[in-house]
Design an enzyme around this catalytic site. Sequence first.
Site, PDB file in Angstrom:
ATOM      1  CB  SER A  48      -0.763  -0.064   1.258  1.00 48.12           C
ATOM      2  OG  SER A  48      -1.414   1.217   1.535  1.00 48.12           O
ATOM      3  CE1 TYR A  57      -4.223  -1.749   5.384  1.00 46.06           C
ATOM      4  CE2 TYR A  57      -3.153   0.157   4.907  1.00 46.06           C
ATOM      5  CZ  TYR A  57      -3.885  -1.260   4.729  1.00 46.06           C
ATOM      6  OH  TYR A  57      -4.151  -1.181   3.316  1.00 46.06           O
TER       7      TYR A  57
HETATM    8  P1  NAI Z   1     -11.750  -5.740   0.704  1.00 43.57           P
HETATM    9  O1  NAI Z   1     -12.162  -5.563   2.164  1.00 43.57           O
HETATM   10  O2  NAI Z   1     -12.622  -5.218  -0.433  1.00 43.57           O
HETATM   11  O3  NAI Z   1     -11.160  -7.121   0.404  1.00 43.57           O
HETATM   12  C1  NAI Z   1     -10.445  -7.807   1.351  1.00 43.57           C
HETATM   13  C2  NAI Z   1     -10.722  -9.193   1.074  1.00 43.57           C
HETATM   14  O4  NAI Z   1      -9.923  -9.933   2.162  1.00 43.57           O
HETATM   15  C3  NAI Z   1     -12.229  -9.533   1.574  1.00 43.57           C
HETATM   16  O5  NAI Z   1     -12.565 -10.297   0.487  1.00 43.57           O
HETATM   17  C4  NAI Z   1     -11.903  -9.959   3.063  1.00 43.57           C
HETATM   18  O6  NAI Z   1     -12.753 -11.076   3.200  1.00 43.57           O
HETATM   19  C5  NAI Z   1     -10.630 -10.995   2.789  1.00 43.57           C
HETATM   20  N1  NAI Z   1      -9.969 -10.983   4.070  1.00 43.57           N
HETATM   21  C6  NAI Z   1      -9.793 -10.352   4.928  1.00 43.57           C
HETATM   22  N2  NAI Z   1      -9.197 -11.071   6.092  1.00 43.57           N
HETATM   23  C7  NAI Z   1      -9.217 -12.091   5.592  1.00 43.57           C
HETATM   24  C8  NAI Z   1      -8.483 -13.530   6.438  1.00 43.57           C
HETATM   25  N3  NAI Z   1      -8.265 -13.597   7.570  1.00 43.57           N
HETATM   26  N4  NAI Z   1      -8.566 -14.518   5.832  1.00 43.57           N
HETATM   27  C9  NAI Z   1      -9.148 -14.560   4.666  1.00 43.57           C
HETATM   28  N5  NAI Z   1      -9.680 -13.539   3.766  1.00 43.57           N
HETATM   29  C10 NAI Z   1      -9.494 -12.223   4.428  1.00 43.57           C
HETATM   30  O7  NAI Z   1     -10.528  -4.760   0.719  1.00 43.57           O
HETATM   31  P2  NAI Z   1      -9.692  -4.219  -0.764  1.00 43.57           P
HETATM   32  O8  NAI Z   1      -9.811  -2.758  -0.706  1.00 43.57           O
HETATM   33  O9  NAI Z   1     -10.036  -5.108  -1.805  1.00 43.57           O
HETATM   34  O10 NAI Z   1      -8.178  -4.525   0.009  1.00 43.57           O
HETATM   35  C11 NAI Z   1      -7.516  -5.674  -0.675  1.00 43.57           C
HETATM   36  C12 NAI Z   1      -5.986  -5.369  -0.320  1.00 43.57           C
HETATM   37  O11 NAI Z   1      -5.514  -4.297  -0.736  1.00 43.57           O
HETATM   38  C13 NAI Z   1      -5.720  -5.361   1.280  1.00 43.57           C
HETATM   39  O12 NAI Z   1      -4.460  -5.757   1.560  1.00 43.57           O
HETATM   40  C14 NAI Z   1      -5.608  -3.744   1.497  1.00 43.57           C
HETATM   41  O13 NAI Z   1      -4.885  -3.451   2.707  1.00 43.57           O
HETATM   42  C15 NAI Z   1      -4.900  -3.402   0.107  1.00 43.57           C
HETATM   43  N6  NAI Z   1      -4.933  -2.089   0.070  1.00 43.57           N
HETATM   44  C16 NAI Z   1      -6.239  -1.459  -0.339  1.00 43.57           C
HETATM   45  C17 NAI Z   1      -6.449  -0.234  -0.937  1.00 43.57           C
HETATM   46  C18 NAI Z   1      -7.599   0.512  -0.850  1.00 43.57           C
HETATM   47  O14 NAI Z   1      -7.800   1.828  -1.126  1.00 43.57           O
HETATM   48  N7  NAI Z   1      -8.744  -0.069  -1.156  1.00 43.57           N
HETATM   49  C19 NAI Z   1      -5.177   0.832  -0.603  1.00 43.57           C
HETATM   50  C20 NAI Z   1      -3.868   0.114  -0.678  1.00 43.57           C
HETATM   51  C21 NAI Z   1      -3.875  -1.324  -0.353  1.00 43.57           C
END
Ligand code: NAI
Length: 245
Positions: free
Chosen positions: A136, A149
């Site tokens: 990130s 985080y």
């Molecule tokens: P999101 O919340 O839409 O998706 C994250 C997914 O990870 C969810 O489906 C969730 O169920 C799954 N997850 C979380 N903990 C889990 C666990 N213990 N076991 C299995 N699955 C698990 O979030 P998003 O935005 O798609 O984030 C994806 C990645 O991108 C994350 O690592 C986040 O930190 C990173 N990120 C997101 C940004 C943003 O602006 N959305 C910016 C920078 C990084």
Amino acid sequence: MIEYSEFSGKTVVVSGAASGIGQAQAEAFLTQKATVIGLDQQPMTAKERFIPYQVDLSDYSQVAEVGAAILARYPHVDILINTAGILDDYLPTLSTTEELWMKIFQTNVTSIFRLTNVFLPHMLERKSGVIINMASIAGLIAGGGGAAYTMAKHAVVGYTKQLALDYAAEGIRVNALAPGAIKTPMNAADFAGDASMAEWVAKETPLNRWAEPQEVAAATLFLASEAASYLQGVVLPVDGGWLLK
Ligand code: NAI
């Protein structure tokens, strides 16, 4: 979207595939005719070339069990995309409980270590593999999250670099993505109410907008492809210019 014929017939594991960026990455590889194994704690629906496994990646025994099941069915995982992660509500250290600190570390960092250790040995046998970890902008600067985080995403960057160094000579390419403001369920709170937080984030971003998760997926395909054959250990910002300031 660019067509990469090289992904046809490849097997790709995507964590966090039920939502947001992980879901977009899974869809992108499916569009490129790869077989995609989706991992998430949320339920997903199987479809052609998409094999979902429901698993809590912060739980070691569940990862070990699912990892063994996947390898029994798909011994040749070509690409591992470590995307699953959670946010910490931007809490400073004095408001961060040890429980939250551990949960963020287990989910955002240890899960990547565990999945890598499941699939890397089989990549090494074939002297070929690609690993892409989800960092990130919070992995490079402060302010993209809270104390836990930001700590975790910096750890992802460090782990990515060490993996990239240790296994470069053995045919394994390892890189990370550093997204900025991506419109996903993780950021739903920013869009709540009058969405003033979302507006502020857009204004602070040089490109003046949030990105769609598909824009991160497009960068993922590039990093995983032969077009990126000389990229090793990079942390690629997909941030609309956020890190310029
Ligand atoms: P999101 O919340 O839409 O998706 C994250 C997914 O990870 C969810 O489906 C969730 O169920 C799954 N997850 C979380 N903990 C889990 C666990 N213990 N076991 C299995 N699955 C698990 O979030 P998003 O935005 O798609 O984030 C994806 C990645 O991108 C994350 O690592 C986040 O930190 C990173 N990120 C997101 C940004 C943003 O602006 N959305 C910016 C920078 C990084």
